[in-house]
Design an enzyme around this catalytic site. Structure first.
Site, PDB file in Angstrom:
ATOM      1  N   ASP A 517       0.871  -1.179   0.000  1.00 35.25           N
ATOM      2  CA  ASP A 517       0.000   0.000   0.000  1.00 35.25           C
ATOM      3  C   ASP A 517       0.910   1.231   0.000  1.00 35.25           C
ATOM      4  O   ASP A 517       2.128   1.110   0.148  1.00 35.25           O
ATOM      5  CB  ASP A 517      -0.863  -0.051   1.277  1.00 35.25           C
ATOM      6  CG  ASP A 517      -2.072   0.873   1.206  1.00 35.25           C
ATOM      7  OD1 ASP A 517      -2.236   1.560   0.186  1.00 35.25           O
ATOM      8  OD2 ASP A 517      -2.842   0.892   2.171  1.00 35.25           O
ATOM      9  N   GLU A 520       2.643   5.136  -3.860  1.00 31.29           N
ATOM     10  CA  GLU A 520       2.592   6.145  -4.948  1.00 31.29           C
ATOM     11  C   GLU A 520       3.896   6.931  -5.086  1.00 31.29           C
ATOM     12  O   GLU A 520       4.201   7.306  -6.212  1.00 31.29           O
ATOM     13  CB  GLU A 520       1.420   7.098  -4.684  1.00 31.29           C
ATOM     14  CG  GLU A 520       0.059   6.434  -4.829  1.00 31.29           C
ATOM     15  CD  GLU A 520      -0.293   5.513  -3.662  1.00 31.29           C
ATOM     16  OE1 GLU A 520       0.249   5.745  -2.567  1.00 31.29           O
ATOM     17  OE2 GLU A 520      -1.058   4.564  -3.863  1.00 31.29           O
ATOM     18  N   ASP A 593      -8.795   3.644  -1.859  1.00 24.21           N
ATOM     19  CA  ASP A 593      -9.695   3.971  -0.750  1.00 24.21           C
ATOM     20  C   ASP A 593     -11.007   4.585  -1.250  1.00 24.21           C
ATOM     21  O   ASP A 593     -11.196   5.799  -1.205  1.00 24.21           O
ATOM     22  CB  ASP A 593      -8.996   4.935   0.214  1.00 24.21           C
ATOM     23  CG  ASP A 593      -7.763   4.306   0.835  1.00 24.21           C
ATOM     24  OD1 ASP A 593      -7.596   3.068   0.698  1.00 24.21           O
ATOM     25  OD2 ASP A 593      -6.962   5.030   1.443  1.00 24.21           O
TER      26      ASP A 593
END
Lengths: 926, 629
Positions: A517, A520, A593
């Site tokens: 997770d 980015e 999300d």
């Protein structure tokens, strides 16, 4: 007393503000729009025809076409800077792939080599290269100068027009254009320059300043798709499947589609803003010609405009097929032009052509295609055990239990909070004893804590990304002050991969897999919540140049880690949030999300379809919605839809109420159980589709137009989708829906998946909707393999017998496939699998072997049999069936289409044929 | 013991009955177990299948099937009637006899799935796994456990009976007391009224007298008085202001506030006010001195008392004097990071920082750093704040409070404990002052009569000793009256509660149960409230709401608000136990707590009978053949 009062006031004020946040959710102002992004603003302000480059010195070199791009007024340039010519290379590859590269000429001594994204193009791709021998020249109607033409593929030619410079693909005979670049003269390439005295290159956004040591270096150009009704692709955005125009008269969006990997808190469901991933690959599709594609391999921030009709009305440029042409405008902050044109002409051809460049999707482990149960966070071992046992108690299968960040010791990944998880191995073994797996989260932010060995080692070895001044970059994330391993460097990736060995990852067992997770990367106190663009990577690459691929390399390193851990014998499973072109080789992705809202349920379909179109077949959205509390009806509808996502996982934010399937009363438990059961019965079909994706790139779930490319009614339909070529699913996206309009394409009829009721194709049906299921149909002419016995997890189903559901078409024929392997190792790559095609025609069902002749050392065998064959749409009912070869007669009777909903209408059922899936056989219906 | 025997064991009784076969034959049966057609069928259900008819009905009436279709591993009846012994029907149930242990119905999906579910191993017969028969051992354990449970139930049921008797007595007593108090109130009211009138008459007379007597000095004296009053008032106002300031941050001053509106209370006891103020000052000073992270921590603790979640959340933001969230510019990099993280976590960033460090055990150290002195203060604050009734009882209350506190401290080491909550002080108080002293009212009546008769109203100058006596009597009587009235109100409040169908929960009234779990202390006070304490931080998990699930569940709702979440709530499952004990407090969903309370009140007779029946069954099922095999 006074200070306390001041504090109090401050507290109250901040409290109010905080509250404000939770209401406002998405914080648009924290992210740059095009106008706040200088390169985007500059590029968008350019007028068509402003490019003055000419192609000169067009020659063949090393099997490629090369040329130099020079400004028209080169000799008489008034510009103070000496303008160096750019180098252009056109390469041709098998199967209709044209590659265009444009970069600065290294022999002219640019200040720095511009970044080319490594390790995305698969090594095999170079084997496809066509070595050009010959180039022809032609002066095309109305041109003053010549164009160079090379043969690209059967029926296609690549054209390099010299003046003005333009590259396009055209059909041979007709000369019709397919795709073109710079037809509107918007091409611009800002060369790197050494910083001059007193020049101000810094760029500021909010409280952050980007030093931009190399000045502006952006690239932009226009790309046109001809005979196109719609364009698709360029994920990741929460938006419709068919991309809406962003520029031109009366368009809805004012912002271009942004490709910049960002951790966006509570992203909204309809916006061109960039979220977690970026794939700069666009597909066009039109009724008259078909499909084509364009891919720009570039990892810097990109902004893409889809032009609305009439955007260039004043430009004076006139191009062919004015009405069905779609113009697009591509802008990138840095990098080079490394662009690929795919000629199609079918949707599946384009996807295959794209995959020949970026690689075929990995074959997942069987368990990963089943249902996953996740929550932030299952708190401790007791909680895990409790949730696990409740699934059994309620007879709901699941395969994977996930642990989010709270399982770690202070967000130090690869560790366990020993208070909450004192016996991680035992916990995993208990799950494994039921055939279940566990996934733990490992994020890229490494806690800056000298007692944490990962940090110690990374610091010592200099493995972290550096900030602009050369120190280890220090940003804030879950673990507090954190640094980020520089995943661009293969050596560091290899070191990272080693972290996953059982020896290093203490408390891990072979049934543990990984979730990446925040890759980015998410940096809570960085500009736009990510890493500063002037941070430095391996080889002095600026973060701005590779930003969109950081998560890709991280995903790659983690997947390699699991391969290493299993000594190359165990397929990795790694879920990643960030994604880039090529991520399909490393594992699954999800749409981040999302929120527990009907609109988010709705947008999950185009999002997952778009990912599939652009190479990532293994994706899904969080079932139930991550933020917020879904009403039971929404949750049930989400399960019913999610059961058809390629990646099927329920997940929830830690502020939300518990929402395990049994918490909403008996009826809802039953509905959710049904939805999950549907997925489990279809696992053989899904697994076969994953294999298809693995070999051909065709996604598991597909837009309708991929299966029905000439039916215009399907082109912008993103409410419904195809699972493989046999099942059409339409979600229910509204509360208390009573009816649904479902368009069933094609000339063949469709069978309600649940009841077997037949519906005519080629029309829209108004259907009554019940809470039991969302509309789903089997297409006539297909055969679906199912497993109808329910187990605790997919692992226990391995030896269970199959059911074949045959939906006959109007000529009483049908076809389908079944792929089976050991579900976990790489032996299938050496031929260890069973792959059958079932063909029904002339009253005979035959199983045909699709696997290569078993000459290899590796073989996969299975005793598994077919226990039931169901026939839908037969014109006369057979009374019995004869298995040829063994000459064994079997009974045919009436039975339920689904055992669990048995009391519906009865369908023709071959009872206990008992034939092995591994064998060749024929069944004759009498 | 060969595992394959495990299957046998369940089959043996039938096989012996039907075939009288030798063990060797049995072994061959186990190799192809479906030759035994009645696998997976419960004994009481066998007759359904052992019909002489050719066809058997699916139980749902949908179809018929032949005997050869029974357990032939193909699902003919959607309800699973034809496949009790295989996994072919999703709706099917598999019976395992588990001789020596509980018999069991399994989902058919468990048959031959590679996992041993039945202790006799009968669910796994396809030879892919070997399941040893563990029924004897496991059964023994289970029987022992069951026996223990039965013993608990037996003892618990007796306790329960006792409780119920006690409760009924106590309730009668309560009701009697209430009636009596109401009578007394009536009488006393009359007396007080009479005294009041007399007092006012006296005062009138006195006033007259004084006016005459002190006419010359009047102006000067009045001026003096006024001056004095003014000063006093100013002082009070300063205090008041201080308190108001704290009001928003610190609930500790609540008791002092109550002293002000409590007419009976000892006004001279303003030292308490002083103490509180001083303590808060100290706290504030500490806050000022600490470094920034500790600052937040102790700030939270200082503020926590009255626990308005809002105030807690306000500690979220580092005190940087920033311009707020919408404008993050004033924040340091780290503060910005924490702030952004808090969007996802919904936690205050100070707490998060703590969490981040928690792994090192830093938080334990932090606890040590807490100023010890404020702890006692805090207990007082808790008690008086949570018990409004108490505030009506002046100084006795404080004494009681201290005792309770002491109990607390002694109990701190236990993981679970119970104690009487403050409301018990009411009982004690009333016992000593009212009920145990039946004649006091008569005495007062007599006294008042005497006084009223004796005092000569028209005598001038007013007889000072008589006047004083009237005043004293008035003060005492109205104090008594007010006590009685509050007692009446608390008693009627109490009697309104739901004490269960047999009043078995009566004894819970006014009691608290405490459980220590990691760093938290949980306090559950039925009919009142439940809270979680961590150091100085008290979080209200909920106010008493009701019983649910036929008195097997206690619900506390509307606790402190959760940021970004629901109001906190607590559900307590009740189970039979010999002592009242709270355990296993858990937060399965954010801010929704669950706990277990063992109590004799749940040791129900019918459940006991059920358990005994179960044990009888088990004992009956004990395989005599165990040794033979």
């Amino acid at each position: 007393m006074k200070p306390q009062m001041r504090n109090l006031n401050l507290f109250l004020f901040l409290l109010l503000s905080l509250h404000f946040i939770s209401v406002l959710s998405w914080k648009r102002e924290e992210f740059r729009n095009c106008n706040q992004t200088p390169f985007c603003k500059r590029a968008r302000a350019r007028k068509p025809g402003s490019c003055s480059l000419l192609a000169r010195h067009v020659i063949i070199s090393d099997g490629d076409v090369t040329a130099k791009l020079l400004p028209k007024n080169h000799e008489t340039s008034e510009d103070h800077h000496e303008i160096n010519p750019l180098l252009l290379t056109l390469s041709l590859y098998q199967d209709g792939v044209l590659r265009l590269k444009i970069d600065e000429d290294p022999s002219l001594g640019p200040p720095k080599k511009r970044f080319e994204v490594p390790d995305v193009i698969v090594p095999e791709f170079s084997n496809n290269k066509l070595w050009l021998q010959r180039i022809s020249t032609e002066t095309i109607d109305g041109d003053t100068g010549p164009s160079s033409i090379v043969h690209l593929a059967d029926g296609y030619e690549a054209v390099l027009r010299h003046d003005p410079f333009e590259v396009y693909v055209r059909e041979k005979g007709s000369g019709n254009r397919v795709i073109s670049l710079n037809s509107h003269g918007l091409f611009d390439f800002e060369p790197l320059t050494a910083k001059g005295e007193g020049e101000e290159w810094e760029e500021s956004f909010r409280e952050n300043t980007d030093t931009r040591p190399y000045g502006p270096q952006s690239i932009s150009f226009d790309v046109s798709f001809y005979a196109a009704d719609f364009v698709y692709g360029i994920p990741e955005h929460a938006t419709s499947l068919a991309l809406k125009p962003t520029r031109g008269p009366g368009v809805e969006y004012s912002e271009p589609y942004r490709l910049f990997n960002l951790d966006v808190f509570e992203y909204i469901h309809d916006s061109p803003f960039g979220i977690y991933g970026s794939i700069p690959f666009m597909i066009s599709h039109g009724k008259s010609r078909g499909t084509s594609g364009f891919f720009w391999l570039n990892a810097a921030e990109m902004q893409i405009d889809v032009m609305g009709a009439g955007w260039d009305a004043d430009s004076g440029i006139s191009l062919p097929s004015e009405k069905t042409r779609i113009d697009t405008f591509w802008m990138s902050e840095a990098g080079i032009v490394d662009a690929f044109f795919f000629v199609g002409p079918g949707p599946k051809d384009v996807v295959r052509q794209y995959m020949s460049v970026t690689g075929m999707p990995a074959m997942p482990q069987l368990f990963a295609t089943a249902y996953h149960q996740c929550r932030w966070n299952y708190r401790d071992e007791e909680d895990v055990e409790d949730v696990d046992s409740k699934f059994d108690e309620h007879n709901i299968p699941y395969d994977v239990l996930w642990l989010d960040i709270e399982h770690t010791d202070g967000k130090r990944y690869f560790t366990w909070d020993r208070m909450l998880f004192p016996h991680p191995e035992e916990m995993q073994r208990k799950l494994a004893a039921k055939g279940r797996h566990m996934v733990t989260i490992v994020d890229p932010h490494i806690k800056r804590d000298d007692s944490y060995n990962v940090h110690k080692e990374a610091t010592k070895k200099g493995y972290y990304v550096k900030d602009a001044s050369g120190n280890d970059f220090d940003g804030w994330c879950w673990s507090g002050s954190s640094s980020y391993p520089d995943m661009l460097n293969p050596e560091i990736r290899s070191w990272w991969a080693d972290r996953f060995s059982f020896e290093h990852y203490v408390g891990s067992t072979p049934s543990l897999y990984i979730w990446n997770d925040m890759n980015e990367p998410s940096v809570f106190n960085g500009p736009e919540l990510t890493m500063p663009r002037d941070a430095l990577h391996y080889g002095d690459v600026e973060h701005r140049e590779l930003h969109n691929a950081y998560g890709y390399y991280f995903h790659m390193a983690t997947a390699n880690g699991l391969v290493k851990r299993g000594e190359g014998k165990d397929r990795p499973f790694v879920l990643s949030r960030a994604l880039f072109a090529g991520s399909q080789r490393h594992g699954a992705v999800w749409t981040g999300d999302n929120s527990a809202e009907w609109d988010h349920l709705r947008v999950s379909v185009p999002m997952v379809l778009t990912l599939g179109l652009t190479g990532l077949p293994f994706s899904g959205a969080d079932v139930g919605g991550f933020f917020g509390n879904p009403e039971p009806e929404l949750l049930v509808r989400w399960y019913q839809l999610g059961a058809y996502y390629p990646f099927f996982r329920a997940h929830a934010h830690h502020d939300t109420k518990r929402r395990e399937p049994w918490l909403f009363g008996e009826r809802n438990t039953e509905l959710i159980r049904d939805a999950i059961h549907v997925r489990y019965t279809l696992i053989p079909y899904f697994y076969t589709l994953f294999r298809e994706a693995n070999t051909s790139g065709v996604p598991v779930v597909r837009p309708l137009w991929m299966e029905f490319p000439s039916e215009e009614a399907t082109f912008s339909n993103d409410e419904a989708f195809m699972v493989g070529n046999s099942i059409l699913v339409q979600g229910i996206y509204t509360e208390r829906a009573k009816v649904a309009s479902v368009y069933l394409p094609g000339r063949q009829s469709w069978y309600d998946l649940r009841t077997g009721t037949s519906y005519r194709g080629g029309m829209t049906h108004k259907l009554t909707v019940s809470e039991d299921t969302i509309p789903a149909f089997q297409r006539a002419g297909t055969i679906i393999p199912r497993k109808d016995r329910f187990r605790r997890s997919s692992t226990q189903m391995v030896n269970d017998p199959f059911t074949l559901v045959i939906a006959l078409n109007s000529s009483q024929a049908a076809e389908g496939e079944l792929y089976v392997d050991d579900g976990k190792s790489f032996e299938f790559e050496h031929g260890a699998y069973i792959h059958r095609r079932f063909v029904l025609s002339d009253g005979k069902l035959t199983s045909v072997n699709l696997a290569p002749a078993s000459s290899g050392k590796s073989r996969f065998s299975s005793e598994t049999v077919i226990e039931r064959i169901i026939l839908l749409g037969h014109t006369h009912s057979p009374k019995s069936a004869l298995i040829e070869v063994t000459n064994q007669k079997v009974d045919i009777g009436l039975g339920p289409l689904w055992l669990q909903w048995g009391r519906g209408s009865a369908v023709v059922t071959v009872r206990k044929p008992g034939i092995r899936i591994a064998d060749d056989w024929t069944i004759k219906f009498l | 013991m060969k595992p394959s025997f495990s299957v046998l064991r369940s089959l043996v009784p039938y096989l012996c009955l039907l075939f009288m076969v030798s063990p060797i034959v049995i072994r061959s049966v186990s190799a192809a177990p479906l030759e035994y057609p009645f696998l997976g069928i419960a004994p009481e259900d066998e007759k359904y299948y052992k019909t002489s008819a050719d066809l058997i009905n699916c139980k749902d009436g949908s179809k018929k099937f032949t005997k050869s279709q029974l357990n032939d591993d193909f699902c003919d009846c959607p309800d699973g009637t034809d496949e009790p012994g295989t996994s072919a029907c999703p709706a099917g149930k598999f019976y395992c006899r588990n001789a020596g242990h509980f018999s069991l119905f399994l989902f058919s999906s468990r048959v031959n799935d590679g996992i041993c579910d039945c202790c006799d191993g009968s669910d796994e017969y396809d030879g892919k796994v070997k399941c040893p028969n563990t029924c004897w051992e496991a059964g023994k354990l289970a029987r022992d456990k069951l026996k223990k449970k039965i013993a608990t139930y037996q003892e618990g049921a007796a306790l329960r009976e006792h409780e119920i008797e006690q409760a009924k007595l106590a309730l009668t007593k309560d009701e009697a007391e209430l009636t009596k108090l109401k009578d007394e109130e009536k009488i006393l009211k009359g007396l007080v009224q009479q005294l009041k009138e007399r007092k006012e008459e006296i005062e009138k007379a006195e006033e007259k007298e004084r006016l005459q007597k002190e006419k010359e000095e009047k102006e000067r004296k009045e001026a003096e008085e006024k001056l004095n009053k003014k000063e006093n008032k100013a002082e009070q106002e300063v205090d008041q202001e201080i308190r108001e300031d704290e009001d928003k941050t610190d609930s500790e001053e609540k008791p002092t506030e109550s002293l002000h509106y409590n007419g009976v209370g000892p006004l001279e006891d303003s030292s308490l006010v002083q103490d509180v103020v001083e303590d808060t000052d100290e706290l504030a000073a500490e806050v000022e001195n600490g470094d920034s992270s500790e600052n937040e921590g102790s700030m939270v603790n200082g503020v926590e008392q009255s626990a308005a979640e809002a105030k807690k959340e306000s500690a979220v933001i580092p005190d940087s004097g920033s311009k707020g969230i919408e404008n993050t510019e004033g924040l340091s990099k780290e503060e910005l990071g924490r702030l952004v993280a808090s969007r996802w976590t919904g936690e205050n960033t100070a707490k998060q920082a703590e969490q981040v460090d928690a792994a090192k055990g830093d938080d334990h150290e932090e606890h040590e750093e807490m100023p010890r002195g404020t702890h006692d203060e805090e207990d007082d604050g808790y008690a008086s704040e949570t018990d409004n009734d108490n505030q009506k009882y002046d100084e006795d209350n404080d004494d009681m409070e201290d005792e309770v506190d002491e109990d607390f401290r002694e109990d701190h080491d236990d993981s679970s404990s119970s104690y009487k909550s403050d409301s018990d002080t009411e009982l004690d108080l009333s016992d000593t002052t009212t009920l145990s002293n039946p004649s006091w009212l008569e005495k007062i009546q007599n006294t008042v009569h005497n006084i009223l008769r004796a005092v000569n109203l028209f005598q001038t100058p007013v007889n000072q000793s008589e006047a004083a006596q009237v005043r004293k009597e008035f003060d005492e009587s109205s104090a008594k009256l007010s006590k009685i009235q509050s007692r009446i109100s608390s008693l009627s409040q109490k009697l309104k509660h739901d004490f269960g169908p047999e009043k078995e929960f009566y004894s819970f009234y006014g009691r608290c149960f405490e459980s220590k779990q990691n760093k938290y202390v949980y306090k559950v006070c039925p009919y009142k409230q439940a809270s979680q304490e961590e150091g100085h931080t008290i979080t209200r998990l909920g106010q008493w709401d009701k019983f649910e699930d036929s008195y097997r569940l206690m619900v506390f709702s509307n606790g402190d608000k959760c940021w970004n979440g629901p109001d906190r709530s607590l559900k307590i499952k009740l189970r039979c136990g010999l002592k009242n004990e709270v355990a296993d407090i858990d937060e399965p969903s954010r801010c929704e707590y669950m706990a277990l309370l063992s109590t004799p009140a749940l040791c129900l007779d019918e459940k006991l009978k059920e358990l005994q029946h179960k044990l009888d069954l088990m004992n009956k099922e004990q395989p005599q053949r165990h040794d033979e095999l």
